[in-house]
Design an enzyme around this catalytic site. Structure first.
Site, PDB file in Angstrom:
ATOM      1  CB  CYS A  96      -0.861  -0.092   1.264  1.00 36.94           C
ATOM      2  SG  CYS A  96      -1.942   1.284   1.504  1.00 36.94           S
ATOM      3  CB  CYS A 103      -5.045  13.662   2.203  1.00 35.06           C
ATOM      4  SG  CYS A 103      -6.315  13.595   0.918  1.00 35.06           S
ATOM      5  CB  CYS A 107     -12.432  11.551   4.185  1.00 31.21           C
ATOM      6  SG  CYS A 107     -12.343  11.726   2.401  1.00 31.21           S
ATOM      7  CB  CYS A 110      -9.397   9.501   6.384  1.00 29.84           C
ATOM      8  SG  CYS A 110      -7.742   9.256   5.744  1.00 29.84           S
ATOM      9  CB  CYS A 326      -7.453   1.710   4.885  1.00 36.50           C
ATOM     10  SG  CYS A 326      -7.016   0.541   3.652  1.00 36.50           S
TER      11      CYS A 326
HETATM   12  N1  SAH Z   1      -7.399   9.113  -1.137  1.00 37.40           N
HETATM   13  C1  SAH Z   1      -7.724   7.872  -1.740  1.00 37.40           C
HETATM   14  C2  SAH Z   1      -6.730   6.773  -1.440  1.00 37.40           C
HETATM   15  C3  SAH Z   1      -6.171   6.717  -0.047  1.00 37.40           C
HETATM   16  S1  SAH Z   1      -7.321   6.312   1.225  1.00 37.40           S
HETATM   17  C4  SAH Z   1      -9.132   7.453  -1.352  1.00 37.40           C
HETATM   18  O1  SAH Z   1      -9.720   8.083  -0.479  1.00 37.40           O
HETATM   19  O2  SAH Z   1      -9.626   6.512  -1.957  1.00 37.40           O
HETATM   20  C5  SAH Z   1      -7.470   4.556   0.950  1.00 37.40           C
HETATM   21  C6  SAH Z   1      -8.770   3.940   1.442  1.00 37.40           C
HETATM   22  O3  SAH Z   1      -8.810   3.922   2.858  1.00 37.40           O
HETATM   23  C7  SAH Z   1     -10.003   4.682   0.982  1.00 37.40           C
HETATM   24  O4  SAH Z   1     -10.991   3.788   0.504  1.00 37.40           O
HETATM   25  C8  SAH Z   1     -10.441   5.345   2.258  1.00 37.40           C
HETATM   26  O5  SAH Z   1     -11.772   5.695   2.211  1.00 37.40           O
HETATM   27  C9  SAH Z   1     -10.116   4.285   3.275  1.00 37.40           C
HETATM   28  N2  SAH Z   1     -10.110   4.725   4.658  1.00 37.40           N
HETATM   29  C10 SAH Z   1      -9.855   5.957   5.138  1.00 37.40           C
HETATM   30  N3  SAH Z   1      -9.978   5.985   6.476  1.00 37.40           N
HETATM   31  C11 SAH Z   1     -10.307   4.736   6.851  1.00 37.40           C
HETATM   32  C12 SAH Z   1     -10.548   4.104   8.112  1.00 37.40           C
HETATM   33  N4  SAH Z   1     -10.452   4.791   9.241  1.00 37.40           N
HETATM   34  N5  SAH Z   1     -10.852   2.791   8.125  1.00 37.40           N
HETATM   35  C13 SAH Z   1     -10.909   2.076   6.983  1.00 37.40           C
HETATM   36  N6  SAH Z   1     -10.692   2.601   5.766  1.00 37.40           N
HETATM   37  C14 SAH Z   1     -10.395   3.922   5.701  1.00 37.40           C
HETATM   38 FE1  SF4 Z   2      -7.599  11.836   1.645  1.00 39.80          FE
HETATM   39 FE2  SF4 Z   2      -8.109  10.045   3.543  1.00 39.80          FE
HETATM   40 FE3  SF4 Z   2     -10.104  11.080   2.127  1.00 39.80          FE
HETATM   41 FE4  SF4 Z   2      -8.406   9.360   0.946  1.00 39.80          FE
HETATM   42  S1  SF4 Z   2      -9.804   8.923   2.638  1.00 39.80           S
HETATM   43  S2  SF4 Z   2      -9.163  11.331   0.139  1.00 39.80           S
HETATM   44  S3  SF4 Z   2      -6.491   9.924   2.013  1.00 39.80           S
HETATM   45  S4  SF4 Z   2      -8.743  12.215   3.512  1.00 39.80           S
END
Ligand code: SAH
Ligand code: SF4
Length: 334
Positions: A96, A103, A107, A110, A326
């Site tokens: 990964c 970022c 979100c 995250c 993730c």
């Molecule tokens: N920015 C991109 C890729 C990085 S995040 C994206 O958002 O897709 C990679 C994945 O991890 C995404 O599907 C994101 O939604 C997920 N993710 C983020 N926070 C998480 C969490 N706390 N538990 C599980 N998955 C999470």
């Molecule tokens: Fe950025 Fe995390 Fe949202 Fe992916 S899930 S776009 S890394 S804030």
């Protein structure tokens, strides 16, 4: 090895065995030109001036109970990023990688989002994460069979570097990873999906959807206000039609937020055209306000999708005990 070193050496008219010597040095864990004593001193000095031997340096590594490895890496200008190597059966490993340090998309669930914006990583910084991991895997008689852009950052905001890195990972002279085993995950950066469908290496697209209606997705993912569900799904359909590849839908299961039977019905309705494959993802705690769905609710949700003809995969969390899962990548835990 990174393209730029190869092309510099070739450009200087150095013989091919020099490239091999540099590759061997990188593989044996040498971190600076000074220590590549197989090269003449004058060449080492010349190289020191123009290109670093590595673009990222491992600073710490943690191993999870399930065999997952997480590295904290430092870029040459001092940014901390992370990559995670997940162990599977038969010597296969999924890496990964991070595409940005931080970022900007924020979100709510995250940990990287909570860090705020950092900077785009370069193609070399992304590819070097893979070269480092490949060396470690090799030592364990394993190989990096899959790469997912699910580390820190939004890869489709940094397409030039991400595509450059994919080229190296995919190339037989690089790591030889099959295109089908490389997945780019996006929160829904629509112009980037357009670029990905015109990219000549047929990698996979994953969309982090996480909600079946705009009101819920607005709450979880601020990017939804810019490109709501209908827009981003329309773009994914174009991608699927143009490339002939199904799009993965990532759906994080949050208790009481997006995991009701009504949510599953809505999801089945908006995805019912055969172009999508749903992965139901276990939430990894990031210290925020959310809780992962109970097993019972996950099961009900999956059953509802199945009765509508969508057959989701249930994704277990890996490396959660070392904050390698993730969304937990925020430079803690190591
Ligand atoms: N920015 C991109 C890729 C990085 S995040 C994206 O958002 O897709 C990679 C994945 O991890 C995404 O599907 C994101 O939604 C997920 N993710 C983020 N926070 C998480 C969490 N706390 N538990 C599980 N998955 C999470
Ligand atoms: Fe950025 Fe995390 Fe949202 Fe992916 S899930 S776009 S890394 S804030």
């Amino acid at each position: 090895m990174s393209d730029d070193i190869t092309s510099i050496l070739k450009g200087w008219g150095e013989p091919a065995y020099r490239i091999k010597q540099v590759e061997d040095a990188r593989r044996s864990g040498i971190r600076s030109w000074e220590d590549v004593t197989t090269l003449p001193k004058a060449l080492r000095e010349k190289l020191t001036e123009v290109v670093p031997l590595w673009s990222v340096t491992p600073e710490a590594v943690a191993e999870s109970r399930d065999g997952t490895l997480k590295w904290r890496l430092r870029t040459n200008d001092g940014m901390a990023i992370e990559s995670v190597l997940i162990k599977h059966a038969r010597g296969r490993r999924t890496l990964c990688v991070s595409s940005q340090a931080g970022c900007a998309l924020g979100c709510k669930f995250c940990a990287t989002g909570a860090m705020g914006p950092g900077r785009d990583l370069t193609a070399r910084e992304i590819a070097d994460q893979a070269f480092l991991a490949a060396d470690v895997a090799r030592e364990a008689d394993a190989r990096v069979s899959n790469v997912v852009f699910m580390g820190m950052g939004e890869p489709l905001q940094n397409t030039e570097a991400v595509f450059g890195a994919i080229r190296e990972m995919h190339s037989p002279d690089g790591l030889g990873i099959s295109a089908r085993q490389i997945a780019v995950s996006t929160a829904g950066w629509v112009p980037g999906i357009d670029e990905l469908m015109n990219f000549d290496i047929p990698v996979r697209l994953a969309l982090s959807l996480h909600a079946a209606d705009d009101a819920t997705r607005d709450q979880l993912m601020p990017i939804n206000k810019r490109w709501p569900i209908a827009n981003v799904l329309a773009q994914c359909r174009r991608y699927a039609d143009r490339t002939g590849r199904r799009v993965f839908i990532e759906y994080l299961m949050l208790e009481g937020v997006n995991d009701s039977v009504a949510d599953a019905k809505r999801l089945a309705t908006i995805l019912r055209d055969g172009r999508f494959h749903v992965n139901l993802i276990e939430y990894n705690a990031t210290g925020g306000e959310y809780q992962g769905s109970s097993q019972e609710r996950r099961r009900r949700f999956a059953e509802e999708l199945e009765s509508a003809g969508l057959y989701p995969s249930l994704r277990r969390s890996r490396g959660a005990d070392i904050a390698a899962a993730c969304g937990q990548l925020a430079n803690t835990g190591v």
